[in-house]
Each structure stands twice: as structure tokens, then as C-alpha cells.
Design a protein around this motif. Structure first.
Motif, PDB file in Angstrom:
ATOM      1  N   LEU A  64     -53.877  -6.249 -24.980  1.00  0.00           N
ATOM      2  CA  LEU A  64     -54.223  -5.049 -24.217  1.00  0.00           C
ATOM      3  C   LEU A  64     -52.946  -4.354 -23.595  1.00  0.00           C
ATOM      4  O   LEU A  64     -52.868  -3.124 -23.758  1.00  0.00           O
ATOM      5  CB  LEU A  64     -55.265  -5.359 -23.277  1.00  0.00           C
ATOM      6  N   ARG A  65     -51.945  -5.173 -22.999  1.00  0.00           N
ATOM      7  CA  ARG A  65     -50.877  -4.347 -22.571  1.00  0.00           C
ATOM      8  C   ARG A  65     -49.817  -3.867 -23.670  1.00  0.00           C
ATOM      9  O   ARG A  65     -49.462  -2.766 -23.441  1.00  0.00           O
ATOM     10  CB  ARG A  65     -50.127  -5.443 -22.050  1.00  0.00           C
ATOM     11  N   LEU A  66     -49.948  -4.597 -25.157  1.00  0.00           N
ATOM     12  CA  LEU A  66     -49.157  -3.976 -26.056  1.00  0.00           C
ATOM     13  C   LEU A  66     -49.856  -2.668 -26.692  1.00  0.00           C
ATOM     14  O   LEU A  66     -49.456  -1.858 -26.810  1.00  0.00           O
ATOM     15  CB  LEU A  66     -49.237  -4.865 -27.224  1.00  0.00           C
ATOM     16  N   MET A  67     -51.192  -2.749 -26.428  1.00  0.00           N
ATOM     17  CA  MET A  67     -52.006  -1.640 -27.018  1.00  0.00           C
ATOM     18  C   MET A  67     -51.917  -0.327 -26.185  1.00  0.00           C
ATOM     19  O   MET A  67     -51.392   0.635 -26.501  1.00  0.00           O
ATOM     20  CB  MET A  67     -53.470  -1.894 -26.885  1.00  0.00           C
ATOM     21  N   ARG A  68     -51.782  -0.460 -24.751  1.00  0.00           N
ATOM     22  CA  ARG A  68     -51.269   0.311 -23.834  1.00  0.00           C
ATOM     23  C   ARG A  68     -50.103   0.992 -24.085  1.00  0.00           C
ATOM     24  O   ARG A  68     -49.785   2.310 -23.972  1.00  0.00           O
ATOM     25  CB  ARG A  68     -51.362  -0.081 -22.324  1.00  0.00           C
ATOM     26  N   ASP A  69     -49.199   0.027 -24.175  1.00  0.00           N
ATOM     27  CA  ASP A  69     -47.565   0.706 -24.494  1.00  0.00           C
ATOM     28  C   ASP A  69     -47.550   1.572 -25.794  1.00  0.00           C
ATOM     29  O   ASP A  69     -46.667   2.504 -25.721  1.00  0.00           O
ATOM     30  CB  ASP A  69     -46.858  -0.589 -24.568  1.00  0.00           C
ATOM     31  N   GLU A  70     -48.124   0.922 -26.777  1.00  0.00           N
ATOM     32  CA  GLU A  70     -48.260   1.693 -28.042  1.00  0.00           C
ATOM     33  C   GLU A  70     -48.862   3.049 -27.849  1.00  0.00           C
ATOM     34  O   GLU A  70     -48.289   4.022 -28.273  1.00  0.00           O
ATOM     35  CB  GLU A  70     -48.897   1.082 -29.043  1.00  0.00           C
ATOM     36  N   ILE A  71     -49.848   3.244 -27.165  1.00  0.00           N
ATOM     37  CA  ILE A  71     -50.451   4.558 -27.128  1.00  0.00           C
ATOM     38  C   ILE A  71     -49.533   5.304 -26.022  1.00  0.00           C
ATOM     39  O   ILE A  71     -49.385   6.618 -26.292  1.00  0.00           O
ATOM     40  CB  ILE A  71     -51.861   4.467 -26.511  1.00  0.00           C
ATOM     41  N   ALA A  72     -48.951   4.865 -25.151  1.00  0.00           N
ATOM     42  CA  ALA A  72     -48.070   5.584 -24.148  1.00  0.00           C
ATOM     43  C   ALA A  72     -47.088   6.118 -24.828  1.00  0.00           C
ATOM     44  O   ALA A  72     -46.352   7.137 -24.368  1.00  0.00           O
ATOM     45  CB  ALA A  72     -47.676   4.525 -23.003  1.00  0.00           C
ATOM     46  N   ARG A  73     -46.616   5.513 -26.129  1.00  0.00           N
ATOM     47  CA  ARG A  73     -45.377   6.167 -26.644  1.00  0.00           C
ATOM     48  C   ARG A  73     -45.830   6.911 -27.625  1.00  0.00           C
ATOM     49  O   ARG A  73     -44.964   7.552 -28.527  1.00  0.00           O
ATOM     50  CB  ARG A  73     -44.838   4.898 -27.388  1.00  0.00           C
ATOM     51  N   GLY A  74     -47.121   7.323 -27.563  1.00  0.00           N
ATOM     52  CA  GLY A  74     -47.409   8.421 -28.428  1.00  0.00           C
ATOM     53  C   GLY A  74     -48.257   8.265 -29.714  1.00  0.00           C
ATOM     54  O   GLY A  74     -48.617   9.326 -30.366  1.00  0.00           O
ATOM     55  N   GLU A  75     -48.518   6.791 -29.842  1.00  0.00           N
ATOM     56  CA  GLU A  75     -49.300   6.539 -31.158  1.00  0.00           C
ATOM     57  C   GLU A  75     -50.846   6.761 -30.915  1.00  0.00           C
ATOM     58  O   GLU A  75     -51.401   6.659 -29.983  1.00  0.00           O
ATOM     59  CB  GLU A  75     -49.279   5.028 -31.489  1.00  0.00           C
ATOM     60  N   GLN A  76     -51.597   7.343 -32.043  1.00  0.00           N
ATOM     61  CA  GLN A  76     -52.930   7.216 -31.901  1.00  0.00           C
ATOM     62  C   GLN A  76     -53.644   5.882 -31.917  1.00  0.00           C
ATOM     63  O   GLN A  76     -53.009   5.037 -32.500  1.00  0.00           O
ATOM     64  CB  GLN A  76     -53.380   8.239 -33.290  1.00  0.00           C
ATOM     65  N   ALA A  77     -54.798   5.712 -31.436  1.00  0.00           N
ATOM     66  CA  ALA A  77     -55.441   4.419 -31.074  1.00  0.00           C
ATOM     67  C   ALA A  77     -55.269   3.613 -32.563  1.00  0.00           C
ATOM     68  O   ALA A  77     -54.802   2.443 -32.395  1.00  0.00           O
ATOM     69  CB  ALA A  77     -56.738   4.670 -30.486  1.00  0.00           C
ATOM     70  N   ALA A  78     -55.884   4.170 -33.562  1.00  0.00           N
ATOM     71  CA  ALA A  78     -56.016   3.378 -34.797  1.00  0.00           C
ATOM     72  C   ALA A  78     -54.822   2.908 -35.352  1.00  0.00           C
ATOM     73  O   ALA A  78     -54.512   1.820 -35.518  1.00  0.00           O
ATOM     74  CB  ALA A  78     -56.724   4.264 -35.772  1.00  0.00           C
TER      75      ALA A  78
END
Length: 304
Positions: A64-78
Motif C-alpha cells: 500500500l505504501r508503494l501504491m501511494r508513492d507511485e500515485i504521488a509521483r503522478g501515475e494513474q492508479a492502474a
């Protein structure tokens, strides 16, 4: 902190962390956590309740932390979910090492923590040990402490054991090959220095002289030290959202001296939090931060 063995032999927290605590600690609303799990399989559905009483194991909190960080960098959720699955796919050995560090922490075994970090460094290299074992393990200890799943004595013991390991490794770092130092400081409101010390260790291993200004470094102290040492660069780290503005004051003070300034930490994890901040954001991984910093400074160092 309770570490046990599940039926498949994998170690983890037998109680798990409640979804309410994970949401608070990661700064992600509970509906979003449920959506990530149900829509994108982050973390993978495990047959347990996904509602209010959902509890997350250490490896699931990490996902979940990795998912949060990826989205924070501007990635779309999928796309972020795909990136997380790729990262987790290569973390089998690292995850086992994390669990062994946590097991030693649970037993108040400082020597065991240090020995397991040595194993991680031998297996994954220093950068891999820092990014994929040491820092995730310490984040998990922090999550358990904040959620009341371990006491302050365990948290402090684990922190001091890790700090002693970093100090020992730093003592045996090679002699610097660059002339001007890099200064590393926490924001004026920030106490946590393990990430800063990890970055200093990796920079030292790459030939950079480093000076740690430590926790709650006042803006005036950071600026004065940068000027007096003719620093090649200053790194300011802030994890507390409440301390972000004071950290930005330090960043601006260094920038106004004409010295390269870099920054990192949870307080700057979103594009919005970085808007208008001078200098360069270093991201969330220590090895990437060191590579970016070296790439930015190398022409100046070679020219000098």
C-alpha cells in the motif's frame, strides 16, 4: 509487536494493523485503500474481510505504501498497480530479510538486527539493503509503534541498533574522492534521521564527503554551515506535513546562497507539496536520490 508463523511458514504480525490505523499512518482514506484492493489487487485479496475490520500484514502495508508513492509521483492508479506488482515481484528475498529484522526487533535483539542487516547488504548490496530492507523494516516498526502494537522500548532499541549499524558502515567507507562536502539536515520540525543517515552512508560509499546536521536543524544553522563549508550541496528532509513550511524556509535560505539544494521526505510526496519549492526533489528511494544528486553535481565537481 508480535511476530508469528502463519500456516504457510511465512512470518508476519499475527494481529495485523487495522485498516483505520493504516489509513491514518499512510495518509490515505479507507475507501481508497479498499478501492486499491478490490479494483487493482493491491495488496492481493487474501480471503479475509475487506471492510471496516480489515487488518493488514507487514507485506501488505508495504504494498500500500508503494501504491501511494507511485500515485504521488503522478501515475494513474492502474499503471501504479502494475509498477507495484513489478517491484514486489523482485522483493522475495528482501521481504524475507525484512521479516527477519522485525523478528529480531520483536525479541529486543539488537545484535540480531545488525547481523540481519549485514546479511541483507551481502545479498542485495548496500543500496538494496538500505532501500529494500532497512528502511521498509523501520517504517514497519514505526507503523506498529504509532498503532500501539509495540512499546517505546522496542522502537527505541530497533532505532539505535540500526543507527549503530549505519555508523559502523560509515566508519569503514572509502576516503572521499570529491573535495566539497554535502550537508544533510532534517527540517527544523523533524526528528527522524534514519533516512538521512542512510543517504549519507550511500553517498560516502560513492566518494562524497558528508556532514550530518541531524534532527531539527534550524534554518540559520543550515545556511551558516553551508556557507562556512563551501558545500557542494545541501539536502533537507522533512516527513511531517506540519513541518513542511519550516523545511521550505531552510531550502530557500540555501537556494538564496547560490548553493545547490535538494529535498526529500513525506512532506514533499505530492506534486502539489513541491509547487514553488526551489531546488530538486529526490524521490523516495535512497539509491535513486544519490544517483540524481551525483548526476546533477558531477559537472561542477569535475570543473572545480
Amino acid at each position: 509487536m508480535v511476530v508469528s508463523t502463519r500456516p504457510n511458514g511465512e512470518k508476519g504480525d499475527s494481529r495485523g494493523i487495522p485498516i483505520t490505523d493504516v489509513a491514518r499512518l499512510l495518509g490515505v482514506p479507507m475507501p481508497t485503500l479498499r478501492s486499491w484492493e478490490l479494483r487493482y489487487g493491491i495488496p492481493e485479496l487474501s480471503g479475509r474481510p475487506s471492510g471496516q475490520h480489515r487488518r493488514y500484514r507487514p507485506d501488505e502495508v508495504n504494498a500500500l505504501r508503494l501504491m501511494r508513492d507511485e500515485i504521488a509521483r503522478g501515475e494513474q492508479a492502474a499503471l501504479a498497480a502494475q509498477s507495484v506488482r513489478r517491484m514486489l515481484g523482485g522483493q522475495g528475498q528482501a521481504q524475507e530479510l525484512i521479516l527477519r529484522v522485525l523478528d529480531a526487533a520483536e525479541r529486543m535483539d539488537a545484535a540480531g538486527i545488525r547481523a540481519r542487516l549485514d546479511l541483507a547488504a551481502d545479498a542485495l548490496g548496500l543500496a538494496g539493503c538500505l532501500d529494500d530492507v532497512l528502511l521498509p523494516a523501520m517504517r514497519q516498526v514505526g507503523v506498529w509503534w504509532a498503532a500501539g502494537h509495540c512499546d517505546v522500548a522496542q522502537e527505541r532499541m530497533a532505532t539505535e541498533a540500526v543507527r549503530a549499524w549505519l555508523d559502523r558502515r560509515s566508519a569503514f567507507a572509502p576516503a572521499p574522492t570529491r573535495s566539497r562536502p554535502i550537508l544533510l539536515a532534517c527540517g527544523p520540525s523533524d526528528l527522524h534521521t534514519i533516512g538521512l543517515e542512510s543517504m549519507a552512508l550511500l553517498l560516502r560509499s560513492q566518494g562524497w564527503p558528508c556532514r550530518l546536521l541531524g534532527a531539527r536543524a534550524p534554518t540559520a544553522t543550515v545556511a551558516a554551515a553551508a556557507r562556512a563549508s563551501s558545500a557542494a550541496a545541501v539536502i533537507v528532509v522533512s516527513h511531517l506535513a506540519s513541518g513542511r513550511l519550516r523545511a521550505v524556509e531552510s531550502i530557500r535560505a540555501v537556494h538564496e546562497l547560490g548553493i545547490d539544494v535538494f529535498y526529500a521526505g513525506n512532506a514533499f510526496s505530492t506534486p502539489r507539496s513541491r509547487r514553488g519549492v526551489p531546488g530538486r526533489y529526490l524521490g523516495v528511494r535512497v539509491q535513486d536520490a544519490c544517483a540524481d544528486l551525483t548526476q546533477a553535481l558531477e559537472p561542477t565537481e569535475l570543473g572545480g
